[in-house]
Enzyme design. Sequence first.
Site, PDB file in Angstrom:
ATOM      1  N   GLU A 133      22.006 -80.791 -19.646  1.00  0.00           N
ATOM      2  CA  GLU A 133      20.588 -80.891 -19.329  1.00  0.00           C
ATOM      3  C   GLU A 133      20.315 -82.237 -18.678  1.00  0.00           C
ATOM      4  O   GLU A 133      21.082 -83.191 -18.828  1.00  0.00           O
ATOM      5  CB  GLU A 133      19.750 -80.723 -20.603  1.00  0.00           C
ATOM      6  N   GLU A 266       3.800 -64.875   7.212  1.00  0.00           N
ATOM      7  CA  GLU A 266       4.802 -64.170   6.421  1.00  0.00           C
ATOM      8  C   GLU A 266       4.258 -62.802   6.047  1.00  0.00           C
ATOM      9  O   GLU A 266       3.070 -62.656   5.743  1.00  0.00           O
ATOM     10  CB  GLU A 266       5.137 -64.956   5.158  1.00  0.00           C
ATOM     11  N   HIS A 290       5.737 -78.320   7.077  1.00  0.00           N
ATOM     12  CA  HIS A 290       6.224 -77.611   8.258  1.00  0.00           C
ATOM     13  C   HIS A 290       5.280 -77.738   9.456  1.00  0.00           C
ATOM     14  O   HIS A 290       5.688 -78.141  10.551  1.00  0.00           O
ATOM     15  CB  HIS A 290       6.432 -76.129   7.955  1.00  0.00           C
TER      16      HIS A 290
END
Length: 536
Positions: A133, A266, A290
Amino acid sequence: MSSPAEPTAPADEATTVATQAASTATTEAAALANPLRDPRDKRLPRVAGPCVLVLFGVTGDLAKRKLLPAIYDLGNRGLLPPGFSLVGFARRDWKNQDFARVAHDAIKEHARTPFREEVWRQLREGIHFVPGEFSDDGAFDALAMALKEIDQTRGTGGNYAFYLSIPPKFFPQVVQQLKRTGLANAPKGAWRRVVIEKPFGHDLKSAQELNEITSQVFPESSVFRIDHYLGKETVQNILALRFANNLFEPIWNRGYVDHVQITMAEDIGIGGRAGYYDGIGAARDVIQNHLLQLLALVAMEDPTSFDADALRREKEKVLKAVRLPQDLALGTARGRYTAGWQGGERVRGYLEEDGIPADSTTETYAAIKLEIANRRWAGVPFYLRTGKRLGRRVTEVAVVFQRAPHLPFSKDDTEILGQNALVVRVQPDEGITVRFGSKVPGTAMEVRDVSMDFAYGESFLESSPEAYERLLLDVLIGDPPLFPHQREVELSWRILDPIEEFWATQGPPEDYPAGSWGPASADAMMARDGRVWRRL
């Protein structure tokens, strides 16, 4: 008496010479066809030196679908050194062979290059796994020991890249563990780098806090922020299109350009990303990184060179000059998809998706109007939009030009002409389209809109590398031009934060049906300016 014949090389020696020559020719041919070759010498590919890539988050979707296949594809192209090693770190009770099996399956399913057993065997020899972890000191101590052993057995020279493909909330723990174990400190002649996936925070304050954490451990030159869109060939081609062609740059300004539309649409919903997406939304997920990076590349002045510092300076100037609409209610739009039909199937609305609370106010569609306060772009609006469950999947940059100042045609000479446009298709069907008016064959002067099209797949023999191939290779080589600097990240948040704060006071987003092109408010935003969104 006949002269003795001249001695000849033994058959096996002659065969060896011929084989070596053929191998050399094949290698040179492969290098010439290699889309990741070194631009300074077209005969030579850009090959990474001895190194280890430590991948945190190897069980995640990004690692399986993108990172592991990209690593294999680099190896298949001959761009990784023989001693390259890959170390996975995750909370799994795995051995090396377990991780290797996961990598093997991901590569066979998602790699872009053909699967070759000899390439896989070489890659497999350098695969290791460390369970643990992020809060476990013992696990990171074991990681340090494993890397030291790899240096000795694989000759990797102490060169490590740490890829944090993990939720941002775990960044502080991992970075501090790398500091505690000394893994962040490179010995003389070696290097250490950290790779951070977006999002780079969720607002300006958190981005600055994240940078403060990483800068205490790694210098800025060793921090690589991944925005995979910048690794796409079509995005990089914006620079080539503008600065290698005198045809376009003289009209790339307010004197000729009417407006610019940048779209990432999308056709899918959020899938299994409810835990990440809700509370983040379309604007933070896509526009802040982006689309603002695309805006910067489209609007920037020509750099003195294409090295990292020169590119960043010009992009930062543009982002600093961006101005928001005076009235955010009129200059922005946001929406949320509802149930509808898409691809012939009935799909759920956002609030019906698994893991989404009924009182969520997260948007799945965002559109904003921006202007750039400089001499080149004064008065030219830039419209940015993104959304899920839209009509189809497409990302493009459209530079729409002003109408001709005088048309010496009668009303009967032309159909309704659109405006000239230059469109860069980022995905899918990568390429560039130019729209212009042309005379229809015949005796009459009839003019109609037509398109001239360039497609990557038809013009170049070599296939474009996947974005993560290019970016991973750049990390291993230490080439930073395609990675956003912290200043760019902060400037992007300074643009988006006021919009997010305004939206937080406006209640839930406007509904739009799945399969449509977004909410009515987005069309109204354009109509007020006398414009319309492009048909996609």
